[in-house]
Design a protein around this motif. Sequence first.
Motif, short mmCIF file in Angstrom:
data_model
loop_
_atom_site.label_atom_id
_atom_site.label_comp_id
_atom_site.label_asym_id
_atom_site.label_seq_id
_atom_site.Cartn_x
_atom_site.Cartn_y
_atom_site.Cartn_z
N LYS A 246 86.89 65.88 20.54
CA LYS A 246 86.84 65.57 19.12
C LYS A 246 87.90 64.54 18.75
O LYS A 246 87.64 63.58 18.01
CB LYS A 246 87.03 66.85 18.30
N GLU A 247 89.12 64.71 19.28
CA GLU A 247 90.21 63.77 18.99
C GLU A 247 89.92 62.40 19.59
O GLU A 247 90.19 61.37 18.97
CB GLU A 247 91.52 64.33 19.55
N ARG A 248 89.34 62.37 20.79
CA ARG A 248 89.00 61.09 21.44
C ARG A 248 87.97 60.34 20.61
O ARG A 248 88.10 59.12 20.37
CB ARG A 248 88.45 61.36 22.84
N LEU A 249 86.95 61.04 20.15
CA LEU A 249 85.91 60.40 19.34
C LEU A 249 86.46 59.98 17.97
O LEU A 249 86.05 58.96 17.42
CB LEU A 249 84.73 61.34 19.16
N SER A 250 87.41 60.76 17.44
CA SER A 250 88.04 60.40 16.17
C SER A 250 88.80 59.08 16.30
O SER A 250 88.68 58.19 15.45
CB SER A 250 88.99 61.52 15.74
N HIS A 251 89.58 58.93 17.37
CA HIS A 251 90.30 57.67 17.60
C HIS A 251 89.31 56.52 17.82
O HIS A 251 89.52 55.40 17.34
CB HIS A 251 91.23 57.80 18.81
N GLY A 252 88.22 56.81 18.54
CA GLY A 252 87.20 55.79 18.76
C GLY A 252 86.56 55.35 17.46
O GLY A 252 86.27 54.16 17.25
N ALA A 253 86.35 56.30 16.54
CA ALA A 253 85.76 55.98 15.23
C ALA A 253 86.67 55.05 14.44
O ALA A 253 86.22 54.03 13.89
CB ALA A 253 85.51 57.27 14.45
N ILE A 254 87.96 55.38 14.36
CA ILE A 254 88.91 54.56 13.60
C ILE A 254 89.00 53.16 14.18
O ILE A 254 88.98 52.16 13.43
CB ILE A 254 90.30 55.25 13.59
N HIS A 255 89.06 53.07 15.48
CA HIS A 255 89.19 51.75 16.13
C HIS A 255 87.92 50.92 15.94
O HIS A 255 88.00 49.69 15.73
CB HIS A 255 89.47 51.94 17.63
N SER A 256 86.75 51.56 15.96
CA SER A 256 85.49 50.81 15.94
C SER A 256 85.17 50.17 14.61
O SER A 256 84.33 49.28 14.54
CB SER A 256 84.34 51.73 16.36
N VAL A 257 85.82 50.61 13.53
CA VAL A 257 85.49 50.05 12.21
C VAL A 257 86.46 48.97 11.75
O VAL A 257 86.33 48.46 10.63
CB VAL A 257 85.41 51.15 11.12
N GLU A 258 87.38 48.58 12.59
CA GLU A 258 88.34 47.55 12.19
C GLU A 258 87.63 46.25 11.81
O GLU A 258 88.11 45.50 10.95
CB GLU A 258 89.34 47.30 13.32
N LYS A 259 86.47 45.98 12.41
CA LYS A 259 85.73 44.74 12.13
C LYS A 259 85.00 44.79 10.79
O LYS A 259 84.39 43.80 10.38
CB LYS A 259 84.72 44.48 13.25
N PHE A 260 85.05 45.93 10.11
CA PHE A 260 84.34 46.08 8.84
C PHE A 260 85.29 46.06 7.64
O PHE A 260 85.01 46.67 6.61
CB PHE A 260 83.54 47.38 8.82
N SER A 261 86.38 45.34 7.72
CA SER A 261 87.32 45.30 6.60
C SER A 261 86.75 44.49 5.44
O SER A 261 85.96 43.57 5.62
CB SER A 261 88.66 44.71 7.04
N ASP A 262 87.16 44.86 4.22
CA ASP A 262 86.68 44.17 3.03
C ASP A 262 87.15 42.72 2.97
O ASP A 262 86.43 41.84 2.51
CB ASP A 262 87.12 44.92 1.78
N VAL A 263 88.35 42.46 3.48
CA VAL A 263 88.89 41.09 3.48
C VAL A 263 88.07 40.19 4.39
O VAL A 263 87.70 39.06 4.02
CB VAL A 263 90.37 41.09 3.92
N TYR A 264 87.74 40.69 5.58
CA TYR A 264 86.94 39.92 6.53
C TYR A 264 85.57 39.60 5.94
O TYR A 264 85.07 38.47 6.02
CB TYR A 264 86.79 40.71 7.83
N TYR A 265 84.97 40.59 5.28
CA TYR A 265 83.66 40.41 4.65
C TYR A 265 83.71 39.32 3.58
O TYR A 265 82.86 38.42 3.54
CB TYR A 265 83.20 41.74 4.06
#
Length: 392
Positions: free
Chosen positions: A351-370
């Motif tokens: 669960k903790e591994r997938l949680s870290h994976g989730a946080i890392h995977s959305v870095e490309k979806f920032s509002d500033v980048y959009y």
Amino acid sequence: MRIGLFTDTYFPQINGVVSSICMLKENLEKLGHQVFVFTITDPTVTKDEPNIYRVPSLPFAKAWRLGMFYHPRLARTIKRLQLDVIHTHTEFSLGIFGRAMARELQIPLLHTYHTIFEDYTHYNVKFPALEPIAKSAVRKISANFCNAVDRVIVPTEKVKDLLLSYQVRQKISVIPTGIQLNKFSNAKGKSNAILKIRADLGIRQTDRVLLYVGRLAVEKNIGELIESLKSYLHQKQEMKFVLIGDGPAKGDLEEMTKSFGIQEQTFFVGEKPYAEIGDYYQLGDVFISASQSETQGLTYIEAMASGLPVVAKADRCLDGVLENNVNGFTFRDKHELQSALDWILSNDFEKERLSHGAIHSVEKFSDVYYAKKIEAIYQHVWNVHVINKKVS
């Protein structure tokens, strides 16, 4: 640049389109642009807002409202604003108004296709036999609108392919909608607020929470989730299913949980202000969804930014968002859903591994980048417009 955003839905309404537009406006302004929003009246809005212009509207199809297709007095105001580009976010009333203004002003017109309307025709068609006709009509409306603009913007390849199947010939840019990532990651520090919400709901600290955030509507396929969780919740009394949101299917879903005998483990929390939603994501251990009607699924990204593994029914909108065994799992039936939940919730390390994976995977979806990607398209379309004007 001076930018006009035209939309049929805006704050204080709460949905993914509103979140996207509000976020875009805020970040374009931070980049130095002047942004004006043209939308419908709302009975709960009683005072003027800076750079927000509203046209008269009437209730239409459940919670939706339909605005005027053209407002002469506001049209005169728009001409005085000297807009450089118009960006529509609806194919209907305000979208038609925005298209008309772009033609009158002879400025570039861009359009974001947010909603797969053929998934929503059941709200307006009383006779099922007429639904294929309604679906065909909204496909034609969507195609005609998109073919009349200078650039179409969509959040995923799924939506691009759909529009191509509608015979959209205009150029389509795929730009995933961004979110304010810190709004969700920062919520982890609000432990007292989370504890109070759990206590108010009657959820114990030892309980595990399956979380859904979104509209309670037929097209969200929540009934399938409840059906799939029936035996699972009976077997695991410490498991709770929490739904954040409201909608026309709420009553039927509540009755469904009662008929299955899982009403004590299912919590219909209702709609919550977007300013507080980050806290509510922290209630969950896993985010679940069976929706097949999403254009992108911002709630999946919000959940991941909150550190929640996502278990969602397989859908093309999840391409590039949900990666199996990295930030969650996709499922095709109730057995795969239950297996994924067991895998995550029976092993704290996983669960903790997938949680870290989730946080890392959305870095490309920032509002500033959009916002910067949208800004670049505005500039490109404007440059092409200027060149074409000189040539003609």
